[in-house]
Design a protein around this motif. Structure first.
Motif, PDB file in Angstrom:
ATOM      1  N   ASP A 221       6.653  -1.638 -34.726  1.00 52.24           N
ATOM      2  CA  ASP A 221       5.474  -1.093 -35.391  1.00 52.24           C
ATOM      3  C   ASP A 221       4.190  -1.371 -34.616  1.00 52.24           C
ATOM      4  N   VAL A 222       4.226  -2.376 -33.773  1.00 56.18           N
ATOM      5  CA  VAL A 222       3.070  -2.738 -32.965  1.00 56.18           C
ATOM      6  C   VAL A 222       3.575  -3.505 -31.745  1.00 56.18           C
ATOM      7  N   LEU A 223       2.863  -3.377 -30.623  1.00 56.40           N
ATOM      8  CA  LEU A 223       3.275  -4.053 -29.389  1.00 56.40           C
ATOM      9  C   LEU A 223       2.163  -4.972 -28.910  1.00 56.40           C
ATOM     10  N   ILE A 224       2.547  -6.184 -28.511  1.00 53.28           N
ATOM     11  CA  ILE A 224       1.629  -7.131 -27.886  1.00 53.28           C
ATOM     12  C   ILE A 224       2.013  -7.276 -26.416  1.00 53.28           C
ATOM     13  N   VAL A 225       1.033  -7.110 -25.547  1.00 53.28           N
ATOM     14  CA  VAL A 225       1.224  -7.311 -24.108  1.00 53.28           C
ATOM     15  C   VAL A 225       0.468  -8.570 -23.713  1.00 53.28           C
ATOM     16  N   VAL A 226       1.162  -9.534 -23.142  1.00 56.88           N
ATOM     17  CA  VAL A 226       0.505 -10.738 -22.625  1.00 56.88           C
ATOM     18  C   VAL A 226       0.069 -10.443 -21.191  1.00 56.88           C
ATOM     19  N   GLY A 227      -1.230 -10.516 -20.961  1.00 53.59           N
ATOM     20  CA  GLY A 227      -1.743 -10.228 -19.629  1.00 53.59           C
ATOM     21  C   GLY A 227      -3.251 -10.311 -19.619  1.00 53.59           C
ATOM     22  N   SER A 228      -3.834 -10.569 -18.454  1.00 55.58           N
ATOM     23  CA  SER A 228      -5.275 -10.674 -18.324  1.00 55.58           C
ATOM     24  C   SER A 228      -5.909  -9.296 -18.146  1.00 55.58           C
ATOM     25  N   PRO A 229      -7.176  -9.142 -18.542  1.00 57.16           N
ATOM     26  CA  PRO A 229      -7.831  -7.828 -18.454  1.00 57.16           C
ATOM     27  C   PRO A 229      -7.853  -7.239 -17.054  1.00 57.16           C
ATOM     28  N   THR A 230      -7.855  -8.091 -16.028  1.00 54.44           N
ATOM     29  CA  THR A 230      -7.899  -7.608 -14.649  1.00 54.44           C
ATOM     30  C   THR A 230      -6.539  -7.179 -14.114  1.00 54.44           C
ATOM     31  N   SER A 231      -5.482  -7.397 -14.881  1.00 48.78           N
ATOM     32  CA  SER A 231      -4.124  -7.104 -14.417  1.00 48.78           C
ATOM     33  C   SER A 231      -3.801  -5.630 -14.596  1.00 48.78           C
ATOM     34  N   SER A 232      -3.657  -4.922 -13.491  1.00 50.85           N
ATOM     35  CA  SER A 232      -3.364  -3.483 -13.555  1.00 50.85           C
ATOM     36  C   SER A 232      -2.043  -3.216 -14.254  1.00 50.85           C
ATOM     37  N   ASN A 233      -1.000  -3.933 -13.860  1.00 49.58           N
ATOM     38  CA  ASN A 233       0.315  -3.618 -14.433  1.00 49.58           C
ATOM     39  C   ASN A 233       0.371  -3.955 -15.923  1.00 49.58           C
ATOM     40  N   SER A 234      -0.384  -4.974 -16.371  1.00 50.54           N
ATOM     41  CA  SER A 234      -0.423  -5.305 -17.798  1.00 50.54           C
ATOM     42  C   SER A 234      -1.125  -4.206 -18.592  1.00 50.54           C
ATOM     43  N   ARG A 236      -1.261  -1.128 -17.818  1.00 49.78           N
ATOM     44  CA  ARG A 236      -0.384   0.054 -17.856  1.00 49.78           C
ATOM     45  C   ARG A 236       0.671  -0.090 -18.952  1.00 49.78           C
ATOM     46  N   LEU A 237       1.167  -1.320 -19.192  1.00 52.16           N
ATOM     47  CA  LEU A 237       2.156  -1.523 -20.254  1.00 52.16           C
ATOM     48  C   LEU A 237       1.573  -1.166 -21.621  1.00 52.16           C
ATOM     49  N   ARG A 238       0.341  -1.580 -21.855  1.00 55.16           N
ATOM     50  CA  ARG A 238      -0.312  -1.226 -23.123  1.00 55.16           C
ATOM     51  C   ARG A 238      -0.444   0.291 -23.255  1.00 55.16           C
ATOM     52  N   GLU A 239      -0.839   0.951 -22.169  1.00 53.97           N
ATOM     53  CA  GLU A 239      -1.009   2.406 -22.205  1.00 53.97           C
ATOM     54  C   GLU A 239       0.314   3.129 -22.447  1.00 53.97           C
ATOM     55  N   VAL A 240       1.388   2.622 -21.840  1.00 56.28           N
ATOM     56  CA  VAL A 240       2.697   3.252 -22.025  1.00 56.28           C
ATOM     57  C   VAL A 240       3.068   3.280 -23.509  1.00 56.28           C
ATOM     58  N   ALA A 241       2.853   2.178 -24.197  1.00 50.45           N
ATOM     59  CA  ALA A 241       3.171   2.121 -25.628  1.00 50.45           C
ATOM     60  C   ALA A 241       2.273   3.054 -26.430  1.00 50.45           C
ATOM     61  N   GLU A 242       0.979   3.016 -26.145  1.00 48.25           N
ATOM     62  CA  GLU A 242       0.039   3.835 -26.899  1.00 48.25           C
ATOM     63  C   GLU A 242       0.347   5.323 -26.759  1.00 48.25           C
ATOM     64  N   ARG A 243       0.782   5.726 -25.574  1.00 51.13           N
ATOM     65  CA  ARG A 243       1.107   7.140 -25.365  1.00 51.13           C
ATOM     66  C   ARG A 243       2.335   7.568 -26.151  1.00 51.13           C
ATOM     67  N   ARG A 244       3.108   6.607 -26.583  1.00 49.95           N
ATOM     68  CA  ARG A 244       4.269   6.904 -27.418  1.00 49.95           C
ATOM     69  C   ARG A 244       3.971   6.696 -28.905  1.00 49.95           C
ATOM     70  N   ALA A 248      -0.934  -0.831 -29.658  1.00 48.88           N
ATOM     71  CA  ALA A 248      -0.663  -1.883 -28.673  1.00 48.88           C
ATOM     72  C   ALA A 248      -1.939  -2.647 -28.366  1.00 48.88           C
ATOM     73  N   TYR A 249      -1.786  -3.962 -28.193  1.00 49.79           N
ATOM     74  CA  TYR A 249      -2.911  -4.839 -27.897  1.00 49.79           C
ATOM     75  C   TYR A 249      -2.529  -5.754 -26.734  1.00 49.79           C
ATOM     76  N   MET A 250      -3.516  -6.040 -25.872  1.00 54.92           N
ATOM     77  CA  MET A 250      -3.277  -6.939 -24.757  1.00 54.92           C
ATOM     78  C   MET A 250      -4.058  -8.227 -24.997  1.00 54.92           C
ATOM     79  N   VAL A 251      -3.397  -9.365 -24.792  1.00 53.17           N
ATOM     80  CA  VAL A 251      -4.037 -10.666 -25.004  1.00 53.17           C
ATOM     81  C   VAL A 251      -3.819 -11.561 -23.792  1.00 53.17           C
ATOM     82  N   ASP A 252      -4.837 -12.356 -23.496  1.00 51.48           N
ATOM     83  CA  ASP A 252      -4.722 -13.329 -22.407  1.00 51.48           C
ATOM     84  C   ASP A 252      -3.921 -14.540 -22.849  1.00 51.48           C
ATOM     85  N   ASN A 253      -3.977 -14.840 -24.157  1.00 54.20           N
ATOM     86  CA  ASN A 253      -3.267 -16.001 -24.694  1.00 54.20           C
ATOM     87  C   ASN A 253      -3.106 -15.839 -26.194  1.00 54.20           C
ATOM     88  N   ALA A 254      -2.371 -16.759 -26.804  1.00 50.94           N
ATOM     89  CA  ALA A 254      -2.034 -16.653 -28.227  1.00 50.94           C
ATOM     90  C   ALA A 254      -3.260 -16.715 -29.129  1.00 50.94           C
TER      91      ALA A 254
END
Length: 327
Positions: A221-234, A236-244, A248-254
């Protein structure tokens, strides 16, 4: 698939693979071994990988991250980051007499070698990538001229070439596979004779993690991506989920998790970019448990076994033990 409004998350589904790739493992180990062998400080040009936790951990051990080589004292030990550097940076570092260890990911180095070889054969290049990313700057900086950056399909129409029959295309290794394919199709439509790499430039780890998110996003129902804002590949993972259609949310830490993200969402997907350590994933799992999650299940997926050798001068022990200690 959503639960009743206000319900807490019940299950966490873990993407496989996720987190560190072989290039990131190698880059971090190069800095750690340099610190052990030569002592602090060890200077690193740019963040060794784009992850806040990793960078801060290495700073605490004695690494100093710089952008300008003028900040490095004569005779110091210098490490190039995993993203690679231009020929100008490489030449300046040599001229300044530093002891240099190159942590450029071997898959990025492969692109650099291709560019140099085909330039000698008279080719110009289109590079598909994001302006300002250090990997893009490093790859474009392999040449003095004759390489054109395109970030989207519209950019392709603006490219002007001396000889369209002598054109090759290369790609930033951490792009969205789908985006890169769309832009490449536009390049091929405009320049039918374009020469493509024998193997795609997008790295195996980027491809595998995006494929895993495509599989995972259909189950949660929701996706969490662990990664820093400067990380290109991280990113992209958030975008892949959103396009489906999966939030999706990206976090640097818990600590960055917000309870509201999980209201009415029973199944939470969790992945991590290629520069994010497994320690952070486990901390996110514990935080999700505090929100109410009661079970964790790993999705099926590719088991990665690739390892890259260390540069000469940093020992010959297996990387496996060091990698295991950081996971």
């Amino acid at each position: 698939m959503a639960a009743a409004d206000g319900a807490a998350p019940q299950e966490v589904l873990l993407a496989q693979p996720r987190g560190f790739c072989a290039g990131v493992d190698r880059a971090i180990e190069i800095v750690e071994r340099a610190l052990t062998r030569f002592g602090a400080p060890i200077y690193v040009r740019h963040e060794i990988v784009h992850n806040t936790y990793v960078v801060n951990d290495l700073k605490a051990k004695g690494a100093i991250f710089i952008e300008d080589l003028a900040e490095v004292p004569p005779g110091a030990t210098l490490v190039f980051s995993a993203h690679g550097v231009s020929q100008a940076v490489r030449a300046e570092a040599t001229e300044r007499g530093f002891q240099i260890f190159d942590a450029t990911c071997p898959l990025v180095t492969k692109v650099h070698v291709e560019v140099a070889k085909m330039r000698r054969e008279g080719y110009e290049f289109i590079m598909i990538g994001h302006k300002g990313h250090p990997e893009v700057e490093g790859t474009m900086g392999q040449l003095d001229s004759g390489i054109h950056l395109v970030e989207d399909v519209a950019d392709v129409a603006q490219v002007q070439l001396a000889d369209p029959s002598r054109l090759a295309v290369v790609t930033q290794t951490t792009l969205s596979v789908d985006d890169a394919a769309e832009i490449l199709a536009a390049v091929k439509a405009r320049f039918p004779q374009v020469r493509e790499p024998k193997q795609q430039d997008i790295c195996y780890a980027t491809q595998n993690r995006q494929d895993a998110v495509k599989l995972l996003s259909a189950e949660v129902d929701v996706l969490i991506v662990v990664g820093s804002p400067t990380s290109s590949n991280s990113n992209r993972l958030r975008e892949v989920a959103e396009r489906r259609g999966t939030p999706a949310y990206m976090v640097d830490n818990a600590d960055e998790l917000q309870g509201a993200w999980f209201d009415g969402r029973a199944r939470v997907g969790l992945t991590a970019g290629a520069s994010a350590p497994e320690l952070l994933v486990q901390q996110v799992i514990e935080r999700l448990r505090s929100f109410g999650a009661v079970s964790v299940r790993k999705m099926p997926g590719v088991e990665e076994t690739i390892e890259f050798p260390l540069p000469m001068g940093l020992g010959d022990k297996s990387m496996a033990a060091s990698a295991a200690s950081r996971s």
